[in-house]
Design a protein around this motif. Sequence first.
Motif, PDB file in Angstrom:
ATOM      1  N   ALA A   1      53.632  44.809 -49.634  1.00 21.32           N
ATOM      2  CA  ALA A   1      54.471  45.943 -50.042  1.00 21.32           C
ATOM      3  C   ALA A   1      54.932  46.749 -48.834  1.00 21.32           C
ATOM      4  O   ALA A   1      56.105  47.130 -48.729  1.00 21.32           O
ATOM      5  N   VAL A   2      54.015  47.011 -47.902  1.00 20.62           N
ATOM      6  CA  VAL A   2      54.349  47.806 -46.715  1.00 20.62           C
ATOM      7  C   VAL A   2      55.398  47.102 -45.868  1.00 20.62           C
ATOM      8  O   VAL A   2      56.392  47.714 -45.431  1.00 20.62           O
ATOM      9  N   PHE A   3      55.211  45.807 -45.621  1.00 12.18           N
ATOM     10  CA  PHE A   3      56.173  45.074 -44.799  1.00 12.18           C
ATOM     11  C   PHE A   3      57.521  44.918 -45.510  1.00 12.18           C
ATOM     12  O   PHE A   3      58.568  44.872 -44.856  1.00 12.18           O
ATOM     13  N   SER A   4      57.508  44.828 -46.841  1.00  7.89           N
ATOM     14  CA  SER A   4      58.769  44.775 -47.591  1.00  7.89           C
ATOM     15  C   SER A   4      59.561  46.060 -47.407  1.00  7.89           C
ATOM     16  O   SER A   4      60.776  46.043 -47.161  1.00  7.89           O
ATOM     17  N   VAL A   5      58.867  47.193 -47.515  1.00  5.54           N
ATOM     18  CA  VAL A   5      59.525  48.491 -47.318  1.00  5.54           C
ATOM     19  C   VAL A   5      60.014  48.623 -45.875  1.00  5.54           C
ATOM     20  O   VAL A   5      61.136  49.085 -45.617  1.00  5.54           O
ATOM     21  N   LEU A   6      59.175  48.204 -44.927  1.00  3.87           N
ATOM     22  CA  LEU A   6      59.555  48.290 -43.520  1.00  3.87           C
ATOM     23  C   LEU A   6      60.789  47.445 -43.229  1.00  3.87           C
ATOM     24  O   LEU A   6      61.701  47.878 -42.498  1.00  3.87           O
ATOM     25  N   LEU A   7      60.846  46.242 -43.798  1.00  2.89           N
ATOM     26  CA  LEU A   7      62.008  45.375 -43.589  1.00  2.89           C
ATOM     27  C   LEU A   7      63.257  46.005 -44.204  1.00  2.89           C
ATOM     28  O   LEU A   7      64.350  45.948 -43.615  1.00  2.89           O
ATOM     29  N   ALA A   8      63.108  46.604 -45.378  1.00  2.21           N
ATOM     30  CA  ALA A   8      64.246  47.288 -46.008  1.00  2.21           C
ATOM     31  C   ALA A   8      64.746  48.433 -45.140  1.00  2.21           C
ATOM     32  O   ALA A   8      65.965  48.659 -45.014  1.00  2.21           O
ATOM     33  N   VAL A   9      63.817  49.160 -44.503  1.00  5.92           N
ATOM     34  CA  VAL A   9      64.200  50.254 -43.610  1.00  5.92           C
ATOM     35  C   VAL A   9      64.955  49.722 -42.394  1.00  5.92           C
ATOM     36  O   VAL A   9      65.987  50.272 -41.989  1.00  5.92           O
ATOM     37  N   VAL A  10      64.448  48.638 -41.804  1.00  7.49           N
ATOM     38  CA  VAL A  10      65.112  48.033 -40.639  1.00  7.49           C
ATOM     39  C   VAL A  10      66.527  47.601 -41.012  1.00  7.49           C
ATOM     40  O   VAL A  10      67.500  47.916 -40.290  1.00  7.49           O
ATOM     41  N   PHE A  11      66.667  46.904 -42.128  1.00 11.89           N
ATOM     42  CA  PHE A  11      67.993  46.461 -42.555  1.00 11.89           C
ATOM     43  C   PHE A  11      68.898  47.658 -42.868  1.00 11.89           C
ATOM     44  O   PHE A  11      70.102  47.638 -42.574  1.00 11.89           O
ATOM     45  N   GLY A  12      68.316  48.697 -43.487  1.00 15.11           N
ATOM     46  CA  GLY A  12      69.110  49.867 -43.835  1.00 15.11           C
ATOM     47  C   GLY A  12      69.666  50.569 -42.607  1.00 15.11           C
ATOM     48  O   GLY A  12      70.863  50.903 -42.546  1.00 15.11           O
ATOM     49  N   VAL A  13      68.808  50.799 -41.614  1.00 15.51           N
ATOM     50  CA  VAL A  13      69.254  51.461 -40.382  1.00 15.51           C
ATOM     51  C   VAL A  13      70.254  50.573 -39.640  1.00 15.51           C
ATOM     52  O   VAL A  13      71.262  51.059 -39.100  1.00 15.51           O
ATOM     53  N   TRP A  14      69.961  49.276 -39.601  1.00 10.49           N
ATOM     54  CA  TRP A  14      70.866  48.317 -38.949  1.00 10.49           C
ATOM     55  C   TRP A  14      72.248  48.390 -39.592  1.00 10.49           C
ATOM     56  O   TRP A  14      73.270  48.466 -38.905  1.00 10.49           O
ATOM     57  N   TRP A  15      72.298  48.375 -40.918  1.00 13.47           N
ATOM     58  CA  TRP A  15      73.573  48.406 -41.628  1.00 13.47           C
ATOM     59  C   TRP A  15      74.309  49.731 -41.414  1.00 13.47           C
ATOM     60  O   TRP A  15      75.526  49.749 -41.171  1.00 13.47           O
ATOM     61  N   LEU A  16      73.585  50.841 -41.498  1.00 11.71           N
ATOM     62  CA  LEU A  16      74.222  52.146 -41.339  1.00 11.71           C
ATOM     63  C   LEU A  16      74.825  52.310 -39.953  1.00 11.71           C
ATOM     64  O   LEU A  16      75.876  52.947 -39.784  1.00 11.71           O
ATOM     65  N   ARG A  17      74.162  51.727 -38.971  1.00 15.02           N
ATOM     66  CA  ARG A  17      74.670  51.871 -37.603  1.00 15.02           C
ATOM     67  C   ARG A  17      75.746  50.859 -37.260  1.00 15.02           C
ATOM     68  O   ARG A  17      76.715  51.182 -36.575  1.00 15.02           O
ATOM     69  N   GLU A  18      75.592  49.620 -37.702  1.00 13.56           N
ATOM     70  CA  GLU A  18      76.473  48.536 -37.275  1.00 13.56           C
ATOM     71  C   GLU A  18      77.422  48.022 -38.355  1.00 13.56           C
ATOM     72  O   GLU A  18      78.340  47.267 -38.060  1.00 13.56           O
ATOM     73  N   ARG A  19      77.143  48.373 -39.620  1.00 19.13           N
ATOM     74  CA  ARG A  19      77.971  47.931 -40.754  1.00 19.13           C
ATOM     75  C   ARG A  19      78.010  46.425 -40.920  1.00 19.13           C
ATOM     76  O   ARG A  19      78.975  45.873 -41.442  1.00 19.13           O
ATOM     77  N   THR A  20      76.973  45.759 -40.485  1.00 19.54           N
ATOM     78  CA  THR A  20      76.842  44.324 -40.702  1.00 19.54           C
ATOM     79  C   THR A  20      75.410  43.896 -40.433  1.00 19.54           C
ATOM     80  O   THR A  20      74.731  44.484 -39.587  1.00 19.54           O
ATOM     81  N   LEU A  21      74.957  42.896 -41.177  1.00 17.89           N
ATOM     82  CA  LEU A  21      73.650  42.276 -40.930  1.00 17.89           C
ATOM     83  C   LEU A  21      73.820  40.809 -40.566  1.00 17.89           C
ATOM     84  O   LEU A  21      72.848  40.064 -40.505  1.00 17.89           O
ATOM     85  N   SER A  22      75.051  40.418 -40.318  1.00 19.81           N
ATOM     86  CA  SER A  22      75.332  39.016 -40.027  1.00 19.81           C
ATOM     87  C   SER A  22      74.824  38.626 -38.653  1.00 19.81           C
ATOM     88  O   SER A  22      75.013  39.366 -37.670  1.00 19.81           O
TER      89      SER A  22
END
Length: 423
Positions: free
Chosen positions: A112-133
């Motif tokens: 559960a903790v790592f799932s939330v952490l991964l979601a946070v990483v992807f969220g910040v990545w997307w907000l800053r770069e507008r892509t996860l590709s």
Amino acid sequence: MTTTTEAHTRSGRLMLNKVPEVTIWFWVIKVLCTTVGESFADWINMKLGVGLVNTAWIFTAVFVVVLAVQLRLKRYVPFPYWLTVVVVSVTGTLYTDILTDQMNVPLWISSAVFSVLLAVVFGVWWLRERTLSIHSVTTLPRESFYWLAVLVTFALGTATGDWTLELTGWSPGVSVLLPLGLIAAITLLWKFGANPVLSFWLAYILTRPLGANIGDWLASPKVAQPGEPTGLALGTFTTSLIFLGLILATVVYLTVTRSDVTETHEATHAVPATSNPRKERTALAGFGLLAVATAGLLVWAHGQPHVGPAPEEDNTSAVQMAPGQAVKKFPPAKVAALKTLASTSLKDARSGNATGAHAAAQSLRDLWDADQASLQPLDQTGWTSIDAQMDKVLKTFGIDHSNPPMSPAQQEKELNALLTDMG
């Protein structure tokens, strides 16, 4: 599966893409790296007796060095890239193992903790770069987000994979089928029209338990105690050598052919068709159904009779033997190594160093487990006797048992008994 997504660079030094093209070779070498990461870490941790925490420190330092080299490059180069993947696979795995084995954190909490952490990483990545590709990893910030996400996916894959084994009691050979089947289903949904970025990262996470289960299946002994994994008995060292050789051969091939370089691949392949929002929504529902079906399968498997670890009372009913008799047929060097760790734990327990005593007991357990395949055939009765006393020692530290650590006096008592048994 590919992950083509158009995006504009916001900031950072512009480079050629730092991640390989997602071809069949990408997935083959990814699984190879995951497998060798699992087996090589086990070999250093247990066979060499380095210990879990020390192994984690070693690989964290190595990870920092290889990542620094990778980040300094201006384009994708196969050898440093895949070396970083191997090292990060080991490092992420070790972090989860420390939470589970040293800190006694339940696997469902780690997942559960790592799932939330991964979601946070992807969220910040997307907000800053507008892509996860991964086709747009052309700046230092994006590459930093990429490697952070990779590290967390390995930790998450370790936690969820081990949790699956804990729930089901499946052997490593059988456990390979679940992530393999899920990856196949994700591939079909991607072919249908699922979002390529989501498909990529889901498959990427699942390669961790797939590769780990393959490694455990190859390395585990053919015969083991109830609840312990069984396999082809190649051992962790041999498994590591085989897969390191395969990785090296694949990296050499990719270096020569450059078939996984994004710019080369785009020049020789047609541009993928644009996405279809309707198909993506349908495929997203398919992912949801796949998650529900997987959860149902795990619940069903958990409810089926399966062999778990032997009950604690079974481990204490050993044959009583004279001091030193139980280890008489064992190699003196191996016995000496075990006695050294037991003595270290005893010394720390007496001096009030609870952390040191626990760490030495953990290393003692790791070394004893690693030597099982070579010691047990030499003297089944002697091995069973020592194993039972070893279990009593571990219980006083709360290692492999649900109870909290016992008093130092109880720890000293059982450690003294173990040292007496070993002569």
